[in-house]
Write a protein that holds these residues in place. Sequence first.
Motif, short mmCIF file in Angstrom:
data_model
loop_
_atom_site.label_atom_id
_atom_site.label_comp_id
_atom_site.label_asym_id
_atom_site.label_seq_id
_atom_site.Cartn_x
_atom_site.Cartn_y
_atom_site.Cartn_z
N UNK A 21 0.84 -1.19 0.00
CA UNK A 21 0.00 0.00 0.00
C UNK A 21 0.88 1.24 0.00
N UNK A 22 0.25 2.41 -0.10
CA UNK A 22 1.00 3.67 -0.15
C UNK A 22 0.50 4.63 0.93
N UNK A 23 1.42 5.44 1.45
CA UNK A 23 1.10 6.53 2.36
C UNK A 23 1.76 7.79 1.80
N UNK A 24 0.96 8.85 1.64
CA UNK A 24 1.46 10.08 1.02
C UNK A 24 2.08 9.80 -0.34
N UNK A 25 1.49 8.83 -1.05
CA UNK A 25 1.94 8.54 -2.40
C UNK A 25 3.18 7.69 -2.50
N UNK A 26 3.72 7.23 -1.36
CA UNK A 26 4.97 6.45 -1.38
C UNK A 26 4.70 5.03 -0.88
N UNK A 27 5.30 4.03 -1.52
CA UNK A 27 5.09 2.64 -1.09
C UNK A 27 5.62 2.39 0.32
N UNK A 28 4.89 1.61 1.09
CA UNK A 28 5.35 1.20 2.42
C UNK A 28 5.98 -0.18 2.28
N UNK A 29 7.21 -0.20 1.77
CA UNK A 29 7.86 -1.48 1.47
C UNK A 29 8.09 -2.34 2.70
N UNK A 30 8.21 -1.70 3.86
CA UNK A 30 8.40 -2.49 5.07
C UNK A 30 7.10 -3.09 5.57
N UNK A 31 5.99 -2.82 4.87
CA UNK A 31 4.71 -3.37 5.28
C UNK A 31 4.00 -4.01 4.10
N UNK A 32 4.71 -4.85 3.39
CA UNK A 32 4.09 -5.59 2.30
C UNK A 32 3.08 -6.58 2.88
N UNK A 33 1.97 -6.73 2.16
CA UNK A 33 0.95 -7.68 2.57
C UNK A 33 0.99 -8.90 1.67
N UNK A 34 0.62 -10.04 2.24
CA UNK A 34 0.53 -11.28 1.49
C UNK A 34 -0.91 -11.77 1.57
N UNK A 35 -1.50 -11.98 0.41
CA UNK A 35 -2.91 -12.32 0.32
C UNK A 35 -3.09 -13.65 -0.39
N UNK A 36 -3.89 -14.54 0.17
CA UNK A 36 -4.18 -15.82 -0.46
C UNK A 36 -5.13 -15.59 -1.63
N UNK A 37 -4.73 -16.05 -2.82
CA UNK A 37 -5.54 -15.80 -4.03
C UNK A 37 -5.90 -17.07 -4.79
N UNK A 38 -5.34 -18.21 -4.42
CA UNK A 38 -5.66 -19.44 -5.14
C UNK A 38 -7.09 -19.86 -4.81
N UNK A 39 -7.91 -19.95 -5.83
CA UNK A 39 -9.35 -20.13 -5.62
C UNK A 39 -9.69 -21.51 -5.08
N UNK A 40 -9.03 -22.56 -5.57
CA UNK A 40 -9.33 -23.90 -5.05
C UNK A 40 -8.94 -23.99 -3.57
N UNK A 41 -7.79 -23.40 -3.21
CA UNK A 41 -7.37 -23.41 -1.81
C UNK A 41 -8.37 -22.69 -0.93
N UNK A 42 -8.82 -21.53 -1.38
CA UNK A 42 -9.81 -20.76 -0.61
C UNK A 42 -11.11 -21.54 -0.45
N UNK A 43 -11.54 -22.18 -1.51
CA UNK A 43 -12.75 -23.00 -1.45
C UNK A 43 -12.58 -24.15 -0.46
N UNK A 44 -11.44 -24.83 -0.55
CA UNK A 44 -11.21 -25.97 0.34
C UNK A 44 -11.17 -25.52 1.81
N UNK A 45 -10.48 -24.43 2.09
CA UNK A 45 -10.37 -23.97 3.48
C UNK A 45 -11.74 -23.59 4.06
#
Length: 473
Positions: free
Chosen positions: A302-326
């Motif tokens: 994400x960005x704050x004041x237009x600058x990336x917050x590289x020390x706060x990268x997020x990791x998001x689960x996007x595999x659809x079969x995995x999400x369905x199974x869970x």
Amino acid sequence: MKKQFIGRKDELKTLHDIMKSGKSEFVAVYGRRRVGKTYLIQHFFNDEYTFAATGIIGGNKDEELFAFAAALVKHGYDGAQPDTWLKAFEALKTLLDQKQRDGRCVIYLDELPCFDTAKSGFVRALGYFWNTWAAVRNDVVLIVCGSATSWMIDNIVNNHGGLHDRTTHTIYLRQFNLFETEEYLHSQNIFWPRQIIVETYMMLGGIPFYLSLLNPDESLAQNIDRIYFKKNSELSQEYKRLYGSLFKSPEPYLKIVEVLGKNKSGLTRNEIAAALKISSSGTLSNQLENLEYCDIIRRYVTKVNGKPKNNEAYFQLVDLFTLFHLNFAQKLTTNDYWEQHVNTSVINTWQGLAFEHVCNVHIKQIRHALGLDRIAVEYYSWRSRTTAPKSQIDLILDRADRMLNLCEIKFCSDKFILTKDESERLRTRRQNFTIETGTKQGIFLTMITPYGLVRNEQYYDIQAELTLDDLFR
């Protein structure tokens, strides 16, 4: 009659160019289990190889060498059976030198990671074979293929030993998108409306093998009960098999995805470590990177004041079969579960969340629908940290033209009615986002729904709207 071949136009063009290059080529083909890697190669080459061998899943060193030696014999080798990989590749050289041929020498090694058992020396022997024989010729096309994506990247693509920088092409085979999924289903005589195809995609993703299990004589609910929920069904054990094929030690990866499955907008590395009660170490970073390589998770900043917050990268689960199974693994072996719960709040709520993930894997189509093909765009989700009430935005398109699309994603069976309360919530989220991030960019409120919006008074609060047809482009 030859089956219709769906999609893969870029990959087929790459293979066509490789065959015409006039030099030796080392091609690494990788991608998750059941995505169609072997089918792609078999289709292109029509099973006509100078030499082909396939590793044994779960085999030991002796079994893998036996499988390779059996392939040598099948292709005409009559020497002694090799007992080391160096001898096996020397035998392959002897065989290929003896063969009379016109055109390319095509060598295909499928399930490559299986050959590399503990302390076998397989990768070093493969490197020696390429460097001392194949690379010095101009007619060899060596194709190596495997589902263990992290192994393929570490040992072949990013190898730091004898195979360093030796691959001439890499082909990473991804799942079908919605357009290709629809095309594939039509080839199987399944002519469902696009909303049902999206619901199918929510559960199975665009994995060709999973889609091949669908029966055109059954409804989607009947199909899902048969191939997933029924005891001993085709996909009831697929979750474990998938991660077992991707990673030689899948347990830590399963723990990571299970944590991420409970947090729809993602977690930082430190938050993942805290949830797992482990250190936020280089090991965790490598595991997250490997999951990214496999398209199981995505990383965004994400960005704050237009600058990336590289020390706060997020990791998001996007595999659809995995999400369905869970979400539904606890219902396994419950016959007719999906048929009995269609249109209940449990499934409707899940579909609302799953549709967001479908949109996240169709950013290219969303960009096209918004006319952003030629503009650099970053995309991410956002959740407030300081403003109240707490806000969350499903999808943000952060554009190089100093504009933002704040996307609200809703899954419904008809045109969406934007109420006064919902419109006010959107304006509040926009305000909270502006205050907390300090952005100076212009903001377009954007709705993504299956059938668009009802044109009421609140309709004009929205600057852009997208529908299912845009996702299928």
